[in-house]
Design a protein around this motif. Structure first.
Motif, mmCIF file in Angstrom:
data_model
loop_
_atom_site.group_PDB
_atom_site.id
_atom_site.type_symbol
_atom_site.label_atom_id
_atom_site.label_comp_id
_atom_site.label_asym_id
_atom_site.label_seq_id
_atom_site.Cartn_x
_atom_site.Cartn_y
_atom_site.Cartn_z
ATOM 1 N N PHE A 397 0.809 -1.220 0.000
ATOM 2 C CA PHE A 397 0.000 0.000 0.000
ATOM 3 C C PHE A 397 0.846 1.276 0.000
ATOM 4 C CE2 PHE A 397 -4.044 -2.146 1.778
ATOM 5 C CZ PHE A 397 -4.548 -2.282 0.494
ATOM 6 N N PRO A 398 1.869 1.406 0.871
ATOM 7 C CA PRO A 398 2.694 2.626 0.806
ATOM 8 C C PRO A 398 3.352 2.818 -0.553
ATOM 9 C CG PRO A 398 3.074 1.472 2.884
ATOM 10 C CD PRO A 398 2.257 0.563 2.020
ATOM 11 N N GLU A 399 3.798 1.713 -1.163
ATOM 12 C CA GLU A 399 4.400 1.793 -2.497
ATOM 13 C C GLU A 399 3.373 2.265 -3.529
ATOM 14 O OE1 GLU A 399 7.283 1.238 -5.635
ATOM 15 O OE2 GLU A 399 7.468 1.461 -3.459
ATOM 16 N N LEU A 400 2.147 1.747 -3.438
ATOM 17 C CA LEU A 400 1.087 2.166 -4.368
ATOM 18 C C LEU A 400 0.727 3.629 -4.166
ATOM 19 C CD1 LEU A 400 -1.307 -0.931 -4.327
ATOM 20 C CD2 LEU A 400 0.146 -0.170 -6.212
ATOM 21 N N PHE A 401 0.646 4.052 -2.894
ATOM 22 C CA PHE A 401 0.376 5.465 -2.615
ATOM 23 C C PHE A 401 1.463 6.343 -3.222
ATOM 24 C CE2 PHE A 401 -2.011 4.017 1.379
ATOM 25 C CZ PHE A 401 -3.238 4.139 0.753
ATOM 26 N N ASN A 402 2.712 5.899 -3.089
ATOM 27 C CA ASN A 402 3.833 6.669 -3.619
ATOM 28 C C ASN A 402 3.770 6.742 -5.146
ATOM 29 O OD1 ASN A 402 6.253 8.162 -3.111
ATOM 30 N ND2 ASN A 402 7.441 6.421 -3.881
ATOM 31 N N ARG A 403 3.349 5.650 -5.782
ATOM 32 C CA ARG A 403 3.253 5.632 -7.248
ATOM 33 C C ARG A 403 2.124 6.536 -7.735
ATOM 34 N NH1 ARG A 403 4.577 -0.565 -9.395
ATOM 35 N NH2 ARG A 403 6.626 -0.708 -8.378
ATOM 36 N N PHE A 404 0.986 6.506 -7.064
ATOM 37 C CA PHE A 404 -0.111 7.411 -7.429
ATOM 38 C C PHE A 404 0.312 8.869 -7.248
ATOM 39 C CE2 PHE A 404 -3.201 3.936 -7.505
ATOM 40 C CZ PHE A 404 -4.100 4.386 -8.455
ATOM 41 N N GLY A 418 -5.721 4.317 -13.667
ATOM 42 C CA GLY A 418 -5.864 3.151 -12.812
ATOM 43 C C GLY A 418 -4.516 2.645 -12.325
ATOM 44 N N VAL A 419 -4.558 1.629 -11.486
ATOM 45 C CA VAL A 419 -3.337 1.071 -10.909
ATOM 46 C C VAL A 419 -2.374 0.617 -11.993
ATOM 47 C CG1 VAL A 419 -2.419 -0.837 -9.516
ATOM 48 C CG2 VAL A 419 -4.458 0.363 -8.762
ATOM 49 N N CYS A 420 -2.886 -0.050 -13.012
ATOM 50 C CA CYS A 420 -2.017 -0.584 -14.058
ATOM 51 C C CYS A 420 -1.368 0.528 -14.878
ATOM 52 C CB CYS A 420 -2.809 -1.518 -14.970
ATOM 53 S SG CYS A 420 -3.402 -3.000 -14.122
ATOM 54 N N GLN A 421 -2.136 1.570 -15.204
ATOM 55 C CA GLN A 421 -1.583 2.678 -15.982
ATOM 56 C C GLN A 421 -0.547 3.441 -15.170
ATOM 57 O OE1 GLN A 421 -4.567 5.271 -17.652
ATOM 58 N NE2 GLN A 421 -3.067 6.794 -18.340
ATOM 59 N N VAL A 422 -0.828 3.636 -13.888
ATOM 60 C CA VAL A 422 0.119 4.323 -13.009
ATOM 61 C C VAL A 422 1.411 3.520 -12.895
ATOM 62 C CG1 VAL A 422 0.549 4.944 -10.603
ATOM 63 C CG2 VAL A 422 -1.613 5.579 -11.683
ATOM 64 N N THR A 423 1.277 2.209 -12.713
ATOM 65 C CA THR A 423 2.453 1.347 -12.594
ATOM 66 C C THR A 423 3.274 1.366 -13.876
ATOM 67 O OG1 THR A 423 1.366 -0.100 -10.994
ATOM 68 C CG2 THR A 423 3.205 -1.033 -12.232
ATOM 69 N N HIS A 424 2.594 1.327 -15.018
ATOM 70 C CA HIS A 424 3.292 1.365 -16.307
ATOM 71 C C HIS A 424 4.091 2.663 -16.443
ATOM 72 C CE1 HIS A 424 3.723 2.032 -20.678
ATOM 73 N NE2 HIS A 424 3.871 0.712 -20.712
ATOM 74 N N PHE A 425 3.521 3.755 -16.007
ATOM 75 C CA PHE A 425 4.221 5.043 -16.092
ATOM 76 C C PHE A 425 5.458 5.045 -15.186
ATOM 77 C CE2 PHE A 425 4.955 9.111 -13.946
ATOM 78 C CZ PHE A 425 5.330 9.904 -15.018
ATOM 79 N N VAL A 426 5.301 4.606 -13.935
ATOM 80 C CA VAL A 426 6.408 4.649 -12.980
ATOM 81 C C VAL A 426 7.553 3.750 -13.427
ATOM 82 C CG1 VAL A 426 7.086 4.065 -10.618
ATOM 83 C CG2 VAL A 426 4.946 5.271 -11.033
ATOM 84 N N VAL A 427 7.227 2.566 -13.956
ATOM 85 C CA VAL A 427 8.261 1.599 -14.348
ATOM 86 C C VAL A 427 8.974 2.027 -15.624
ATOM 87 C CG1 VAL A 427 8.628 -0.773 -15.146
ATOM 88 C CG2 VAL A 427 7.154 -0.335 -13.190
ATOM 89 N N ASN A 428 8.244 2.610 -16.549
ATOM 90 C CA ASN A 428 8.837 2.916 -17.860
ATOM 91 C C ASN A 428 9.287 4.362 -18.019
ATOM 92 O OD1 ASN A 428 8.346 0.333 -19.577
ATOM 93 N ND2 ASN A 428 6.407 0.684 -18.530
ATOM 94 N N SER A 429 8.665 5.284 -17.293
ATOM 95 C CA SER A 429 9.013 6.699 -17.474
ATOM 96 C C SER A 429 9.345 7.398 -16.167
ATOM 97 C CB SER A 429 7.849 7.449 -18.145
ATOM 98 O OG SER A 429 7.468 6.816 -19.340
ATOM 99 N N PHE A 493 -10.351 -1.172 -10.262
ATOM 100 C CA PHE A 493 -11.265 -0.182 -10.832
ATOM 101 C C PHE A 493 -11.062 1.228 -10.275
ATOM 102 C CE2 PHE A 493 -13.377 -4.322 -11.121
ATOM 103 C CZ PHE A 493 -13.669 -4.368 -12.480
ATOM 104 N N ILE A 494 -10.008 1.460 -9.522
ATOM 105 C CA ILE A 494 -9.774 2.799 -8.979
ATOM 106 C C ILE A 494 -8.988 3.640 -9.984
ATOM 107 C CG2 ILE A 494 -9.869 2.014 -6.585
ATOM 108 C CD1 ILE A 494 -6.865 2.084 -6.476
ATOM 109 N N TYR A 495 -9.243 4.963 -9.958
ATOM 110 C CA TYR A 495 -8.634 5.836 -10.956
ATOM 111 C C TYR A 495 -8.017 7.095 -10.370
ATOM 112 C CZ TYR A 495 -10.563 2.906 -14.600
ATOM 113 O OH TYR A 495 -10.839 1.842 -15.419
ATOM 114 N N ASN A 496 -7.958 7.215 -9.069
ATOM 115 C CA ASN A 496 -7.265 8.363 -8.480
ATOM 116 C C ASN A 496 -6.856 8.031 -7.047
ATOM 117 O OD1 ASN A 496 -9.571 8.995 -6.694
ATOM 118 N ND2 ASN A 496 -10.572 9.728 -8.576
#
Length: 591
Positions: A397-404, A418-429, A493-496
């Motif tokens: 959860f703290p890691e996800l909060f930090n990524r958002f 969403g979680v997947c789009q946020v993760t894709h951004f953090v990992v690739n950009s 299904f979360i987006y923010n």
């Protein structure tokens, strides 16, 4: 002559308890195959006690079993001090486990961490706990609960201090493993120890109360992380030695372990454990002490003068065809009540060690034999699935909060994802990509969100304390796993950030109820002489769940993002429903 006659009468009055060929007639099985009748054999005389002398409803209450003896001590200051000490053992354990989730974002530059190495760093403590759970739990069933708890508390504190000074990833991993090996014994032993002081009418609520100290540990960790890590305090020497804020935070987290190690010294050994070892005088002395502290009266006024023999060797029967004598376990027979020397009676060092390990192996084998086998397998499965979900999400959860937060800052808060789009951004950009310089900067809002998440477990813990004994363990466990499984699906299904915070908070709250119910249920289904070992083996499965949860979540989160949430949901719901195959232990005596 009269004495012989009396002994014969005593034996005849016990005959209603004995079936054909020495088989026991179970008076109170409570749905449990292994709940055998506790026979009245008193040490040191080793003579059977007649049913007339066992009349515990008499005004003098001279002879009682464990449940009646603990009820007659009253409930007061001793039990609340016990709750405080045992609760803080659980608090320190949870602080050590969850602290890593706050350290990972801060230490990623110091230790050169990727998502995968973060997963292993989260998991190494669980690998240590798997080793430690069985080792310490088995020893606790042989040498006692208190001694083991003191040793592992000191070991835990020292390993935390050592890890805070570690300058490399490899050395840090070594001390976190040793830290886990100490923590592994804390869970199974402290729950067994605490439960064995509780009367049956209060056991569920008090075990739930102790489970609430896990939430307290989460709150302590979140608060300390919020205060210390963003502050930037620390020290860097000219030679390159670094002791920055996250290391100071880790050092502070070791303090509770030192404190509880000292406080445990002032508590007695479990009276239930002493009874199973045939140490009636010591067990009675513990009851005297509890009675005196709770009531403020002299220990001499405690109404119980003798305790029913509850050695585990007397709880299982074996028929010996050569002699025609029914033996109870390997060490006793009904007529003599005498026990062969066990660990406590052996004074020779090497022999004592041999007896201890023989007892550990024997206890383990018994857990995998009918009728206890069914309970052992179900307990292992529930703990595995439950903790894959619990640690698989709670640790991240703290890691996800930090990524958002990173995604929001990069897009000026104008774009949702969403979680997947946020993760894709953090990992690739973002900060996890090779194109960007490593950054361990964490906004204070991330710690606030983590604090809110763990705080949401407080109401659910209060509900568990007040209703665990009325609604039952199974109700809370099934409700919790169903709701937390739905929350895991909802993560997709979360987006923010706000939606992430709401779903995370609900998940934290409902799964805390399930954690309390699971701890109660698993502690109660095993008989006393196997309890710490049985809980330890269940905890091994729980730690394996933590390892799988962390490594799989870490891997799938970056590579196959939708998968983790649905896997966690299926495991939580499926595992929770398995508890319906376990016996009802609510307000039942400990076996």
């Amino acid at each position: 002559m009269s004495r012989r006659k009396s002994s014969r009468n005593d034996r005849s009055e016990m005959e209603p308890l004995i079936g054909d060929h020495g088989g026991l007639k179970h008076e109170h099985t409570n749905g449990r195959d292994f709940k055998d009748v506790e026979l009245g054999v008193t040490l040191p005389s080793h003579e059977p006690i007649s049913r007339k002398s066992l009349d515990v409803n008499s005004t003098q209450k001279a002879v009682c079993d464990f449940e009646e003896a603990i009820e007659l001590t009253g409930y007061g200051r001793f039990h609340y001090f016990l709750l405080t000490v045992c609760g803080f053992v659980s608090t320190s354990e949870e602080m050590d486990v969850i602290s890593m989730s706050f350290i990972l974002p801060s230490a990623q530059c110091d230790l050169d961490l990727s998502t995968q190495t973060k997963g292993w760093l989260n998991s190494i403590i669980f690998i240590g706990m798997m080793v430690g759970a069985y080792f310490w739990g088995s020893i606790a069933d042989t040498v006692g609960r208190k001694k083991v708890l003191i040793v592992i508390s000191f070991m835990n504190a020292i390993c935390i201090v050592a890890s805070s000074f570690s300058q490399s990833y490899a050395l840090f991993m070594v001390f976190r493993f040793l830290n886990g090996a100490a923590l592994g014994g804390s869970g199974p032993v402290i729950w067994s120890y605490f439960a064995e002081f509780q009367p049956k009418v209060k056991r569920g609520s008090m075990l739930s109360f102790m489970a609430a100290f896990w939430t307290l540990g989460n709150l302590f960790v979140a608060s300390l992380a919020w205060l210390i890590i963003p502050s930037g305090i620390g020290y860097r020497s000219a030679g390159g030695f670094l002791f920055n804020s996250w290391r100071i935070f880790l050092l502070v987290c070791s303090i509770p372990s030192f404190v509880v190690a000292i406080l445990l010294y002032f508590l007695p050994e479990s009276p239930k454990f002493l009874l199973t070892q045939g140490k009636h005088d010591e067990a009675l002395a513990v009851f005297h002490r509890i009675y005196s502290v709770n009531t403020g009266r002299s220990a001499d006024t405690y109404p119980v003068k003798r305790l029913l023999h509850q050695s585990h060797e007397m709880q299982t029967q074996q028929s010996c065809p050569e002699t025609g004598i029914t033996k109870f376990g390997n060490n006793a027979d009904l007529n003599s009540g005498k026990l062969k020397p066990g660990y406590a009676e052996v004074k020779n060092g090497p022999v004592r060690l041999k007896v201890m390990f023989a007892s550990i192996i024997d206890n383990t084998v018994q857990l995998f034999k009918p009728p206890i086998l069914r309970f052992t397998l179900i307990s292992i499965t529930i703990n595995l699935t439950f903790h894959i979900g619990y640690y698989g999400l709670m640790m991240w959860f703290p890691e996800l909060f930090n990524r958002f937060d990173e995604f929001s800052r990069a897009h000026n808060g104008l774009e949702e994802a969403g979680v997947c789009q946020v993760t894709h951004f953090v990992v690739n950009s973002g900060s996890h990509s090779d194109a960007v310089l490593c950054s361990d900067k964490i906004e204070s809002g991330v710690f606030l969100e983590s604090f809110i998440t763990v705080s949401s477990a407080i109401p659910s813990n209060i509900i568990a304390v007040f209703f665990m004994d009325s609604l039952g363990r199974k109700f809370f466990l099934v409700f919790s796993t169903m709701m937390s499984g739905l929350c895991a699906v909802g993560m997709f299904f979360i987006y923010n950030k706000f939606q992430n915070l709401v779903v995370s908070s609900i998940f934290s709250g409902v799964i805390s109820c399930g954690n309390a119910a699971l701890d109660c249920l698993i502690t109660e289904i095993f008989p006393t002489h196997l309890r710490a070992t049985g809980v330890a083996i269940s905890m091994v499965a729980a730690r394996l769940g933590g390892i799988i949860g962390n490594i799989v979540i870490a891997l799938l989160l970056d590579l196959y993002c939708p998968a983790p949430t649905f896997i966690v949901a299926a495991l939580l719901i499926g595992g929770g429903l398995l508890c319906l195959y376990l016996p009802n232990t609510t307000r039942e005596p400990l076996s």
